[in-house]
Design an enzyme around this catalytic site. Structure first.
Site, short mmCIF file in Angstrom:
data_model
loop_
_atom_site.label_atom_id
_atom_site.label_comp_id
_atom_site.label_asym_id
_atom_site.label_seq_id
_atom_site.Cartn_x
_atom_site.Cartn_y
_atom_site.Cartn_z
N GLY A 46 0.84 -1.19 0.00
CA GLY A 46 0.00 0.00 0.00
C GLY A 46 0.88 1.23 0.00
O GLY A 46 2.02 1.19 0.48
N GLN A 51 3.27 10.05 1.01
CA GLN A 51 4.57 9.36 1.10
C GLN A 51 5.46 9.66 -0.10
O GLN A 51 6.67 9.42 -0.05
CB GLN A 51 4.36 7.85 1.22
CG GLN A 51 3.70 7.43 2.51
CD GLN A 51 3.53 5.94 2.57
OE1 GLN A 51 2.56 5.40 2.07
NE2 GLN A 51 4.49 5.26 3.17
N CYS A 93 5.93 0.21 7.58
CA CYS A 93 5.59 1.34 6.71
C CYS A 93 6.84 1.73 5.91
O CYS A 93 7.93 1.82 6.49
CB CYS A 93 5.12 2.53 7.56
SG CYS A 93 4.71 3.98 6.59
N LEU A 94 6.65 1.98 4.61
CA LEU A 94 7.79 2.34 3.76
C LEU A 94 8.40 3.68 4.19
O LEU A 94 9.54 3.96 3.88
CB LEU A 94 7.34 2.42 2.29
CG LEU A 94 6.85 1.09 1.70
CD1 LEU A 94 6.29 1.30 0.29
CD2 LEU A 94 7.96 0.05 1.68
N HIS A 135 -4.35 1.79 7.48
CA HIS A 135 -2.99 2.33 7.56
C HIS A 135 -2.79 3.45 6.53
O HIS A 135 -2.28 4.53 6.86
CB HIS A 135 -1.99 1.18 7.32
CG HIS A 135 -0.55 1.59 7.31
ND1 HIS A 135 0.35 1.15 8.25
CD2 HIS A 135 0.15 2.39 6.46
CE1 HIS A 135 1.55 1.67 7.98
NE2 HIS A 135 1.45 2.43 6.90
N GLU A 136 -3.25 3.20 5.30
CA GLU A 136 -3.05 4.20 4.22
C GLU A 136 -3.93 5.44 4.44
O GLU A 136 -3.51 6.56 4.18
CB GLU A 136 -3.30 3.58 2.85
CG GLU A 136 -2.41 2.39 2.49
CD GLU A 136 -0.93 2.60 2.74
OE1 GLU A 136 -0.45 3.76 2.66
OE2 GLU A 136 -0.23 1.62 3.04
N HIS A 139 -2.43 7.85 6.75
CA HIS A 139 -1.42 8.72 6.13
C HIS A 139 -2.04 10.03 5.61
O HIS A 139 -1.40 11.08 5.62
CB HIS A 139 -0.75 8.01 4.95
CG HIS A 139 0.42 7.14 5.33
ND1 HIS A 139 1.56 7.62 5.93
CD2 HIS A 139 0.64 5.81 5.16
CE1 HIS A 139 2.42 6.62 6.13
NE2 HIS A 139 1.88 5.51 5.67
NI NI Z 1 2.71 3.62 5.69
#
Ligand code: NI
Length: 171
Positions: A46, A51, A93-94, A135-136, A139
């Site tokens: 995701g 991000q 998380c990236l 989660h997304e 963000h």
């Molecule tokens: Ni994330």
């Protein structure tokens, strides 16, 4: 399609409340395609527009089943309108390097969103798919999964991250 740079904690852009999308043009479609490519390259399941330093309400989520060719869904202006139950699952998380942790989320959610073409849709997600969506969507509100951890765990990570960044600068 092109890869975009993924920004990382503690970059302040990750903390902004992302703006609603009201223009559904080619620029948006290119962003969505780039985000999907960037997500798969990372690799992740995701990715949210903040991000890649775009503070707008766009997320992409990998919805590939095992033994299936890779594909994704893009949700523009996603909004959780109903939820049910809770679950505990491991997240990473990236934008938060070198950390995974258990986070409590809703078990099942109903999400209203728009497609890249501006069409209004609704989906119901459960289990892992529901975790990724929550989660997304976080963000888009400037929330990171570390915000759901205990203050102790969060502070430990903050210190670790500071050390990582200091090392990056000296090498
Ligand atoms: Ni994330």
């Amino acid at each position: 399609m092109a890869l975009r740079k993924i920004i990382e904690y503690p970059e302040p852009l990750l903390r902004l409340t992302a703006k609603k999308v009201d223009v559904f043009n080619d620029e948006l479609k290119i962003l969505v395609e780039d985000m999907a490519e960037t997500m798969w390259d990372a690799p992740g399941i995701g990715l949210a527009a903040p991000q890649v330093a775009q503070s707008i309400r766009v997320i992409v989520v990998d919805i590939t089943e095992p033994d299936e060719e890779k594909h994704y869904i893009a949700l523009i202006n996603p909004e959780i309108i109903e939820h049910e139950g809770t679950q505990l699952d491991e997240e990473g998380c990236l934008s938060v390097p070198e950390l995974t942790a258990q986070v409590q989320r809703y078990k099942k959610i109903t999400v209203n969103y728009q497609t890249e073409d501006g069409e209004s849709k609704q989906l119901i997600a459960e289990d892992r798919f529901a975790v990724v969506l929550q989660h997304e969507i976080d963000h888009l509100n400037g929330v990171l999964f570390i915000d759901h951890l205990s203050p102790l765990k969060r502070n430990l990570y903050k210190k670790k991250r500071k050390k990582m960044l200091a090392l990056e600068q000296t090498c």
